[in-house]
Design an enzyme around this catalytic site. Sequence first.
Site, PDB file in Angstrom:
ATOM      1  N   LYS A  55      41.032  36.978  29.791  1.00 60.57           N
ATOM      2  CA  LYS A  55      40.496  37.131  31.155  1.00 60.57           C
ATOM      3  C   LYS A  55      39.478  36.034  31.452  1.00 60.57           C
ATOM      4  O   LYS A  55      39.493  35.431  32.524  1.00 60.57           O
ATOM      5  CB  LYS A  55      39.861  38.518  31.311  1.00 60.57           C
ATOM      6  CG  LYS A  55      40.906  39.622  31.396  1.00 60.57           C
ATOM      7  CD  LYS A  55      40.333  41.002  31.124  1.00 60.57           C
ATOM      8  CE  LYS A  55      41.469  42.023  31.060  1.00 60.57           C
ATOM      9  NZ  LYS A  55      41.067  43.327  30.529  1.00 60.57           N
ATOM     10  N   GLN A  99      35.830  46.760  29.688  1.00 57.04           N
ATOM     11  CA  GLN A  99      37.083  46.929  28.950  1.00 57.04           C
ATOM     12  C   GLN A  99      37.167  48.345  28.365  1.00 57.04           C
ATOM     13  O   GLN A  99      36.216  48.828  27.750  1.00 57.04           O
ATOM     14  CB  GLN A  99      37.157  45.862  27.837  1.00 57.04           C
ATOM     15  CG  GLN A  99      38.448  45.859  27.062  1.00 57.04           C
ATOM     16  CD  GLN A  99      39.665  45.455  27.890  1.00 57.04           C
ATOM     17  OE1 GLN A  99      39.560  44.676  28.830  1.00 57.04           O
ATOM     18  NE2 GLN A  99      40.820  45.994  27.548  1.00 57.04           N
ATOM     19  N   ASP A 122      38.674  46.555  38.666  1.00 54.67           N
ATOM     20  CA  ASP A 122      39.687  47.370  37.991  1.00 54.67           C
ATOM     21  C   ASP A 122      40.220  48.476  38.904  1.00 54.67           C
ATOM     22  O   ASP A 122      41.236  49.096  38.594  1.00 54.67           O
ATOM     23  CB  ASP A 122      39.075  48.045  36.759  1.00 54.67           C
ATOM     24  CG  ASP A 122      39.482  47.380  35.459  1.00 54.67           C
ATOM     25  OD1 ASP A 122      40.594  46.821  35.416  1.00 54.67           O
ATOM     26  OD2 ASP A 122      38.691  47.444  34.505  1.00 54.67           O
TER      27      ASP A 122
HETATM   28  N1  GUN Z   1      42.318  48.556  28.808  1.00 53.44           N
HETATM   29  C1  GUN Z   1      43.680  48.527  28.926  1.00 53.44           C
HETATM   30  N2  GUN Z   1      44.034  48.167  30.171  1.00 53.44           N
HETATM   31  C2  GUN Z   1      42.887  47.976  30.854  1.00 53.44           C
HETATM   32  C3  GUN Z   1      42.609  47.574  32.193  1.00 53.44           C
HETATM   33  O1  GUN Z   1      43.484  47.335  33.035  1.00 53.44           O
HETATM   34  N3  GUN Z   1      41.296  47.479  32.508  1.00 53.44           N
HETATM   35  C4  GUN Z   1      40.313  47.744  31.610  1.00 53.44           C
HETATM   36  N4  GUN Z   1      39.062  47.640  32.032  1.00 53.44           N
HETATM   37  N5  GUN Z   1      40.540  48.104  30.381  1.00 53.44           N
HETATM   38  C5  GUN Z   1      41.824  48.217  30.001  1.00 53.44           C
END
Ligand code: GUN
Length: 300
Positions: A55, A99, A122
């Site tokens: 990211k 995350q 998100d």
């Molecule tokens: N963990 C697995 N997929 C995601 C996601 O799309 N966003 C976040 N913040 N954590 C994740």
Amino acid sequence: MAEAKLIDGKVFAAGLRARVGAGVAELHAVTGIKPGLATVLVGDDAASQVYVKSKGRVAAELGMASFDHRLPASTTELELLQLITRLNKDPAVHGILVQLPLPKHIVTPDILLAVDPDKDVDGFHPMNVGRLGSIASGAPLDFPVPCTPLGCSMLLADALGALSGRHAVVLGRSTLVGRPVAQLLLKADCTVTIAHSRTRDLPALCRTADILVVAIGKPAFVRGDWIKPGAAVIDVGINRISAGDSKTRLVGDVAFDEARAVAGHLTPVPGGVGPMTVACLMYNTLQEARRRAGLPFTAV
Ligand code: GUN
């Protein structure tokens, strides 16, 4: 019957990233604002480290500022909330991604609730969950929508055009994927069925689907004879399985070779939905930076 057409998420995501990059450059030229994405990783889960790193790398490639916060697994909920409060106030930060999963001693809903809904790239804040759950079919998506579901809906719209009137079966009811995918397909005027582990006669239900989205986290769970000939199948699963000789490989939730012989369209794993998630995160971050500048959401 011809083999399914493979939906190439790598190519579509590269195009989306390029359009977001152009949007970042334009926003910077017009307003002097550089979109900023903050990622927060608590603990040392190996898969999460890989995701967070990619990211940050993609944000930098698209001309965004990226702020990487790594906290030890022993971080208290209060300490994490204090960091989120700082990021909420920081004008250089337009998107905050915490995350998941978080360590067990931290109450995840408390954390999701603490993120400013206008920085919630998100789409997991209850306000944004509620906005998606109550949106009218013709209304614009002018708030952050969860990245993986958004990616699924973009791939489907690109492959099929109008989705109106099609029967979509979503396998999985998670708040991260299944439910928001179902909301997006409902907004696109599909008839939507959400199925899950307690659904009776899953194969028969799946055979009624024009669109089948599978997000249950079980390798090769959906078999070829569950699929209606010509259906579009979106495989959200990412499962690491043993491939002998202490090697591993990634497979989806759909038995790929069987599905390929029956479906009309199919996403591969890897290279289907996966690359869309990060691209959509960048899209959401650009949109939140535009909001901060008083500019409307823009389709890219
Ligand atoms: N963990 C697995 N997929 C995601 C996601 O799309 N966003 C976040 N913040 N954590 C994740």
